[in-house]
Design a protein around this motif. Structure first.
Motif, short mmCIF file in Angstrom:
data_model
loop_
_atom_site.label_atom_id
_atom_site.label_comp_id
_atom_site.label_asym_id
_atom_site.label_seq_id
_atom_site.Cartn_x
_atom_site.Cartn_y
_atom_site.Cartn_z
N ALA A 137 -0.54 70.79 49.95
CA ALA A 137 -1.46 69.72 49.54
C ALA A 137 -1.61 69.65 48.03
O ALA A 137 -1.77 68.56 47.46
CB ALA A 137 -2.82 69.93 50.19
N ASP A 138 -1.55 70.80 47.36
CA ASP A 138 -1.72 70.84 45.91
C ASP A 138 -0.44 70.51 45.16
O ASP A 138 -0.48 70.23 43.96
CB ASP A 138 -2.19 72.23 45.47
CG ASP A 138 -3.62 72.53 45.93
OD1 ASP A 138 -4.35 71.56 46.23
OD2 ASP A 138 -3.98 73.72 45.99
N GLU A 139 0.68 70.54 45.84
CA GLU A 139 1.98 70.31 45.20
C GLU A 139 2.15 68.84 44.84
O GLU A 139 1.83 67.95 45.61
CB GLU A 139 3.10 70.75 46.16
CG GLU A 139 4.49 70.59 45.62
CD GLU A 139 4.73 71.36 44.34
OE1 GLU A 139 5.28 70.74 43.41
OE2 GLU A 139 4.38 72.54 44.26
N GLN A 140 2.67 68.59 43.67
CA GLN A 140 2.90 67.22 43.20
C GLN A 140 4.25 66.66 43.65
O GLN A 140 4.47 65.47 43.62
CB GLN A 140 2.81 67.16 41.66
CG GLN A 140 1.45 67.55 41.13
CD GLN A 140 0.35 66.63 41.62
OE1 GLN A 140 0.47 65.42 41.58
NE2 GLN A 140 -0.73 67.21 42.13
N ASP A 141 5.14 67.54 44.07
CA ASP A 141 6.49 67.14 44.47
C ASP A 141 6.52 66.93 45.99
O ASP A 141 6.46 67.87 46.76
CB ASP A 141 7.48 68.23 44.06
CG ASP A 141 8.92 67.90 44.38
OD1 ASP A 141 9.20 66.86 45.02
OD2 ASP A 141 9.80 68.69 43.99
N ALA A 142 6.61 65.67 46.42
CA ALA A 142 6.57 65.34 47.85
C ALA A 142 7.74 65.98 48.60
O ALA A 142 7.58 66.42 49.75
CB ALA A 142 6.58 63.83 48.05
N ALA A 143 8.90 66.05 47.99
CA ALA A 143 10.06 66.65 48.65
C ALA A 143 9.82 68.14 48.92
O ALA A 143 10.18 68.65 49.97
CB ALA A 143 11.32 66.46 47.80
N THR B 100 14.32 58.93 57.85
CA THR B 100 13.23 59.19 56.93
C THR B 100 13.78 59.37 55.53
O THR B 100 14.70 60.14 55.32
CB THR B 100 12.46 60.47 57.34
OG1 THR B 100 11.99 60.30 58.68
CG2 THR B 100 11.31 60.73 56.41
N ALA B 101 13.18 58.65 54.60
CA ALA B 101 13.49 58.85 53.18
C ALA B 101 12.23 59.38 52.54
O ALA B 101 11.16 58.80 52.70
CB ALA B 101 13.91 57.54 52.54
N SER B 102 12.32 60.47 51.82
CA SER B 102 11.15 61.07 51.23
C SER B 102 11.42 61.39 49.77
O SER B 102 12.47 61.92 49.44
CB SER B 102 10.79 62.34 52.00
OG SER B 102 9.68 62.96 51.43
N GLY B 103 10.49 61.06 48.94
CA GLY B 103 10.63 61.38 47.53
C GLY B 103 10.82 60.13 46.69
O GLY B 103 11.17 59.06 47.19
N GLU B 104 10.56 60.31 45.44
CA GLU B 104 10.64 59.19 44.50
C GLU B 104 12.06 58.62 44.47
O GLU B 104 13.04 59.35 44.37
CB GLU B 104 10.26 59.69 43.10
CG GLU B 104 10.22 58.60 42.07
CD GLU B 104 9.83 59.14 40.70
OE1 GLU B 104 10.33 58.61 39.70
OE2 GLU B 104 9.00 60.07 40.65
N ARG B 105 12.14 57.31 44.63
CA ARG B 105 13.39 56.55 44.54
C ARG B 105 14.41 56.97 45.60
O ARG B 105 15.61 56.84 45.40
CB ARG B 105 13.95 56.65 43.13
CG ARG B 105 13.03 56.02 42.12
CD ARG B 105 13.30 56.36 40.70
NE ARG B 105 14.68 56.22 40.30
CZ ARG B 105 15.13 56.43 39.10
NH1 ARG B 105 14.29 56.78 38.15
NH2 ARG B 105 16.40 56.29 38.80
N SER B 106 13.95 57.49 46.73
CA SER B 106 14.88 57.88 47.78
C SER B 106 15.32 56.65 48.57
O SER B 106 14.67 55.62 48.54
CB SER B 106 14.23 58.90 48.71
OG SER B 106 13.10 58.35 49.31
N ILE B 107 16.43 56.78 49.26
CA ILE B 107 16.94 55.69 50.09
C ILE B 107 17.17 56.22 51.49
O ILE B 107 17.30 57.42 51.71
CB ILE B 107 18.26 55.10 49.53
CG1 ILE B 107 19.38 56.15 49.54
CG2 ILE B 107 18.04 54.54 48.14
CD1 ILE B 107 20.74 55.58 49.25
#
Length: 141
Positions: free
Chosen positions: A70-76, A115-122
């Motif tokens: 929950a505290d992590e800023q990196d969704a991946a 599922t695509a997860s993370g910034e700018r993922s496809i």
């Protein structure tokens, strides 16, 4: 690792990540809000299934891992941590696998979950070429 576990984690992972993102570590003890998004509610129910199947030490460890995610800023990174937690719980508990399979909505026949997860993922089911990144130029046919 069995194909069943991989499939269950693939189905449950996005909901668990959404729930932790919405509620943080409180997701383990929070009463479900009627207005909660369906995905967040499902993720919360999944984590609570895992929570109830653990002893006191296991619950403390689960709290620690969920709090860290929950505290992590990196969704991946959060997705990876929560997926690993879920895989481990499922590998060690066949009853939990049954409970989770019953809690997850059954995919419609022929349905493909991507599922695509993370910034700018496809994400795509069928794709010829996918090129991502800044400043990349692909040769034109």
């Amino acid at each position: 690792m069995g194909a069943e576990i991989v499939q269950l984690v693939g189905q449950a992972g996005p909901a668990v990540t959404a729930a932790v993102g919405a509620y943080g570590a409180a997701v383990l003890t929070r009463a479900q809000d009627a207005a909660a998004d369906a995905t967040v509610g499902l993720g919360q129910r999944i984590l609570q299934l895992v929570w109830r199947r653990r002893d006191e030490a296991g619950q403390a460890e689960l709290e620690r891992v969920v709090g860290e995610a929950a505290d992590e800023q990196d969704a991946a990174y959060s997705t990876a941590v929560l997926s690993r937690l879920l895989r481990q719980a499922l590998q060690n508990d066949p009853v939990l696998r049954e409970e989770l399979a019953a809690a997850l909505p059954a995919p419609a026949p022929g349905t493909v979950n991507i599922t695509a997860s993370g910034e700018r993922s496809i994400a795509a089911q069928h794709i010829g070429t996918a090129i991502t990144g800044d400043g990349h130029t692909a040769p034109r046919p």
